[in-house]
Write a protein that holds these residues in place. Structure first.
Motif, PDB file in Angstrom:
ATOM      1  N   ASN A  38       0.579  -1.229   0.000  1.00 21.50           N
ATOM      2  CA  ASN A  38      -0.109   0.050  -0.058  1.00 21.50           C
ATOM      3  C   ASN A  38       1.152   1.387   0.008  1.00 21.50           C
ATOM      4  OD1 ASN A  38      -1.467   2.321   1.261  1.00 21.50           O
ATOM      5  ND2 ASN A  38      -3.063   1.080   1.277  1.00 21.50           N
ATOM      6  N   LYS A  39       0.717   2.217  -0.925  1.00 21.91           N
ATOM      7  CA  LYS A  39       1.453   3.432  -1.005  1.00 21.91           C
ATOM      8  C   LYS A  39       1.530   4.255   0.112  1.00 21.91           C
ATOM      9  CE  LYS A  39       2.891   7.118  -3.754  1.00 21.91           C
ATOM     10  NZ  LYS A  39       3.741   7.834  -2.563  1.00 21.91           N
ATOM     11  N   ASP A  92       6.437 -16.008   3.823  1.00 22.51           N
ATOM     12  CA  ASP A  92       5.890 -15.946   2.604  1.00 22.51           C
ATOM     13  C   ASP A  92       4.737 -16.013   2.107  1.00 22.51           C
ATOM     14  OD1 ASP A  92       8.667 -15.170   1.811  1.00 22.51           O
ATOM     15  OD2 ASP A  92       9.354 -17.523   1.766  1.00 22.51           O
ATOM     16  N   ASP A  93       3.806 -16.865   2.951  1.00 29.83           N
ATOM     17  CA  ASP A  93       2.220 -17.219   2.712  1.00 29.83           C
ATOM     18  C   ASP A  93       1.333 -16.140   2.662  1.00 29.83           C
ATOM     19  OD1 ASP A  93       2.766 -17.448   5.184  1.00 29.83           O
ATOM     20  OD2 ASP A  93       1.211 -19.194   5.399  1.00 29.83           O
ATOM     21  N   VAL A  94       1.943 -14.964   3.243  1.00 35.49           N
ATOM     22  CA  VAL A  94       1.069 -13.856   3.374  1.00 35.49           C
ATOM     23  C   VAL A  94       1.421 -12.531   2.381  1.00 35.49           C
ATOM     24  CG1 VAL A  94       0.162 -12.034   5.341  1.00 35.49           C
ATOM     25  CG2 VAL A  94       0.587 -14.365   5.909  1.00 35.49           C
ATOM     26  N   GLU A  95       0.726 -12.290   1.751  1.00 36.16           N
ATOM     27  CA  GLU A  95       1.253 -11.315   0.659  1.00 36.16           C
ATOM     28  C   GLU A  95      -0.001 -10.192   0.637  1.00 36.16           C
ATOM     29  OE1 GLU A  95       2.144 -13.145  -3.046  1.00 36.16           O
ATOM     30  OE2 GLU A  95       3.828 -14.295  -2.065  1.00 36.16           O
ATOM     31  N   GLY A  96       0.307  -8.961  -0.309  1.00 37.19           N
ATOM     32  CA  GLY A  96      -0.218  -7.938  -0.431  1.00 37.19           C
ATOM     33  C   GLY A  96      -1.214  -7.287   0.598  1.00 37.19           C
ATOM     34  N   SER A  97      -2.475  -7.196   0.723  1.00 39.43           N
ATOM     35  CA  SER A  97      -3.290  -6.405   1.855  1.00 39.43           C
ATOM     36  C   SER A  97      -3.153  -7.262   2.886  1.00 39.43           C
ATOM     37  CB  SER A  97      -4.687  -6.274   1.070  1.00 39.43           C
ATOM     38  OG  SER A  97      -4.837  -5.564   0.135  1.00 39.43           O
ATOM     39  N   LEU A  98      -2.985  -8.305   3.008  1.00 36.59           N
ATOM     40  CA  LEU A  98      -2.984  -9.324   4.368  1.00 36.59           C
ATOM     41  C   LEU A  98      -1.673  -8.729   4.854  1.00 36.59           C
ATOM     42  CD1 LEU A  98      -4.629 -12.649   3.427  1.00 36.59           C
ATOM     43  CD2 LEU A  98      -5.229 -10.952   5.017  1.00 36.59           C
ATOM     44  N   ARG A  99      -0.508  -8.883   4.234  1.00 32.01           N
ATOM     45  CA  ARG A  99       0.864  -8.597   4.644  1.00 32.01           C
ATOM     46  C   ARG A  99       0.723  -6.982   5.246  1.00 32.01           C
ATOM     47  NH1 ARG A  99       6.226  -9.921   1.552  1.00 32.01           N
ATOM     48  NH2 ARG A  99       5.866 -11.989   2.872  1.00 32.01           N
ATOM     49  N   ASP A 100       0.220  -5.996   4.370  1.00 36.23           N
ATOM     50  CA  ASP A 100       0.196  -4.810   4.990  1.00 36.23           C
ATOM     51  C   ASP A 100      -0.612  -4.820   6.259  1.00 36.23           C
ATOM     52  OD1 ASP A 100       1.177  -3.770   2.653  1.00 36.23           O
ATOM     53  OD2 ASP A 100      -0.608  -3.243   1.722  1.00 36.23           O
ATOM     54  N   ALA A 161     -11.621  -3.904   3.368  1.00 34.96           N
ATOM     55  CA  ALA A 161     -11.640  -4.578   1.777  1.00 34.96           C
ATOM     56  C   ALA A 161     -11.035  -5.982   1.868  1.00 34.96           C
ATOM     57  CB  ALA A 161     -10.302  -3.427   1.341  1.00 34.96           C
ATOM     58  N   VAL A 162     -10.031  -6.286   2.763  1.00 31.61           N
ATOM     59  CA  VAL A 162      -9.815  -7.662   2.851  1.00 31.61           C
ATOM     60  C   VAL A 162     -10.836  -8.534   3.389  1.00 31.61           C
ATOM     61  CG1 VAL A 162      -8.662  -9.466   4.152  1.00 31.61           C
ATOM     62  CG2 VAL A 162      -7.225  -7.195   3.295  1.00 31.61           C
ATOM     63  N   ALA A 163     -11.883  -8.233   4.194  1.00 28.03           N
ATOM     64  CA  ALA A 163     -13.029  -9.131   4.609  1.00 28.03           C
ATOM     65  C   ALA A 163     -14.007  -9.064   3.551  1.00 28.03           C
ATOM     66  CB  ALA A 163     -13.626  -8.325   5.770  1.00 28.03           C
TER      67      ALA A 163
END
Length: 166
Positions: A38-39, A92-100, A161-163
């Motif tokens: 996320n920017k 490594d299994d958590v990426e994108g919005s979840l990692r954020d 958003a993730v939900a």
């Protein structure tokens, strides 16, 4: 914290500990920023690096004004929190919005540790009649609260958003 015999010594020890905590948190900010997608989060983490550096400079000046040794005292509490942040954000299994979201949670854990320390140091300054120090330290607490509030709002939006995408 080393053995202390007066409130002033405890105050100085607290600031040396905070300096170490800040250094450790600042070092991990770049890693967290690189992993963020996320920017706005990347921007916040970059701004935090700058803010942490300013807070550390304030700590150094306050230590000098109190006649304290301008050196860190390794903060084992922040060491553990930083280790957890690295562990949770390197999965490594958590990426994108979840990692954020994970990065946001880890950032807030580190920030809340700082809030407790700076708030305590400000209270010690007040008790010692060090009004200038108290003002500087309370200003840092205010900065951290502001970033925390912004990040909490960002995290709530990201969680929604993730939900929705789950």
């Amino acid at each position: 914290m080393s053995s202390s015999e007066s409130l002033k010594e405890i105050y100085i020890d607290e600031m040396a500990d905070l300096w170490s905590a800040n250094d450790q948190m600042q070092r991990v900010m770049k890693t967290l920023s690189e992993k963020a997608s996320n920017k706005k989060l990347k921007d916040l983490l970059a701004q935090s690096e700058t803010g942490i550096a300013k807070h550390t400079a304030t700590l150094k000046s306050v230590l000098e004004s109190q006649g304290g040794k301008v050196a860190t005292e390794h903060c084992k509490g922040m060491e553990g929190i930083v280790a957890e942040a690295k562990k949770h954000t390197s999965e490594d299994d958590v990426e994108g919005s979840l990692r954020d979201l994970v990065i946001m949670a880890q950032y807030q854990r580190m920030s809340h540790y700082g809030l407790a320390g700076f708030g305590t140091a400000a209270a010690y300054a007040a008790a010692l009649g060090q009004k200038d120090d108290e003002t500087k330290l309370k200003s840092i607490v205010k900065d951290i609260y502001k970033a925390d509030e912004y990040l909490s709002h960002m995290a709530e939006q990201a969680e929604k958003a993730v939900a929705k995408s789950a």
